[in-house]
Design an enzyme around this catalytic site. Structure first.
Site, short mmCIF file in Angstrom:
data_model
loop_
_atom_site.label_atom_id
_atom_site.label_comp_id
_atom_site.label_asym_id
_atom_site.label_seq_id
_atom_site.Cartn_x
_atom_site.Cartn_y
_atom_site.Cartn_z
CB CYS A 112 -0.90 0.00 1.23
SG CYS A 112 0.01 0.10 2.79
CD GLU A 162 -2.67 1.23 13.27
OE1 GLU A 162 -3.77 1.82 13.23
OE2 GLU A 162 -2.32 0.37 12.43
#
Length: 343
Positions: free
Chosen positions: A31, A145
């Site tokens: 991505c 994250e």
């Protein structure tokens, strides 16, 4: 990324009833956030020379990490392992303000390769905390994250690992709640968690936009289309890659007879192919395309050389490089410095 050394003919072409076929998901693989982070490490090595230190894995992929190590990157768990005054890159998954402060205290030259979509969630957490809202962060405890986002407002954030966590949640004020999510989760499971949260807390507020990243959603949509037609789905991606693990789970949920995640084509077992006519192939958002091509080569050896692309979306987003790397040592601006759309 370099190709692995392939053993030709490792998988055997065993006849099955009907024609053999591969359904190749698109989009798949890198991505924009992963591409930006990997390029950041490569350019930092060119700009400053080896070694360049990286806190945690730059992205969750074994092959990418090994390749960057060969180029001179040194991966560490925490910034206190980095020599004072050295260059350190923060991974695509983001870091908490505490980590930024620790790096500054050691005089490190920090390069922030956090995915801009993760940064968006960090900013939302800060904004909601300032508005005196408590935040329910849907994500996996221990994931980098989630640790980074929670560190933006530790006194305001409660982590919700799954829909089953909802029933035991304790909150201060059920009328002052908002939810956020880790960007790499299963879309379906996240929405189920939100549904159950809203059943308990009817005044739960939504973030201004969906936090699950476009690439995670696109890859899940693609495998949902392929799964009902596939006797077997193979997902290329590492075990610590949340979005890769979810792809295998989604494939099973949407009708694939079997689904496996592999780091490398060499991990595919002959017995997985028994009686299999149609194989679905995809890869997680941190996987270089070379690993998918090696898998397709091995499957071709086994008679699966008819490859049909299943395109469900087009991706052309390019994120800008970290500001420290937009120009080389001579002051020449990099062609992709400011991102935009791929041409």
């Amino acid at each position: 990324m370099p190709r692995m050394r392939r053993v030709v003919g490792r998988l055997k072409d065993v006849p099955v009833a009907g024609e053999k076929k591969v359904l190749l998901a698109a989009p798949r693989g890198y991505c924009a956030g992963v591409d930006r982070a990997v390029v950041a490490v490569e350019k930092a090595l060119l700009r400053y020379g080896a070694p360049v230190y990286v806190r945690k894995q730059i992205v969750h992929n074994v092959h990418v990490v090994r390749t960057l190590e060969d180029m001179g990157a040194i991966f560490v768990d925490e910034v206190d392992e980095v020599p004072e005054g050295a260059h350190v890159v923060f991974s695509a998954h983001g870091v908490s303000p505490a980590v930024v402060g620790e790096a500054a205290d050691r005089g490190l030259h920090a390069i922030d390769a956090t995915c801009p979509l993760v940064t968006k969630v960090h900013r939302e957490a800060v904004r909601f905390a300032k508005q005196d809202l408590d935040i329910l962060l849907i994500g996996h405890t221990g994931h980098e994250e989630v640790e980074g986002t929670a560190g933006e407002a530790p006194d305001r954030i409660t982590i919700v690992n799954s829909p089953d966590d909802v029933d035991t949640l304790e909150v201060v004020d059920p009328d002052r709640l908002v939810w956020l999510s880790q960007t790499t989760l299963s879309v379906d499971e996240t929405m189920e968690t939100v549904r159950r949260l809203r059943e308990r807390f009817p005044n739960l507020q939504d973030p201004p936009s969906d936090d699950i990243c476009y690439a995670t959603q696109n890859r899940q949509v693609a495998i949902k289309q392929i799964a009902p037609q596939a006797d077997l789905v193979i997902v290329v991606g590492s075990a610590n890659s949340s979005n890769s693990v979810r792809l295998a789970e989604v494939a099973l949920e949407y009708g694939a007879r079997a689904a496996y995640r592999v780091d490398f084509a060499s991990e595919v077992r002959q017995e997985w192919l028994e009686g299999v006519r149609t194989i679905g192939v995809t890869s997680g958002a941190s996987v270089p395309e070379v690993l998918v091509q090696e898998l397709l080569d091995d499957l071709a050896d086994a008679g699966y050389d008819d490859v049909e692309a299943k395109v469900t979306a087009e991706e052309d987003l390019v994120f800008s490089l970290p500001k420290e790397l937009r120009e080389d040592a001579a002051g020449k601006r990099d062609a992709r410095a400011l991102g935009g759309r791929a041409r």
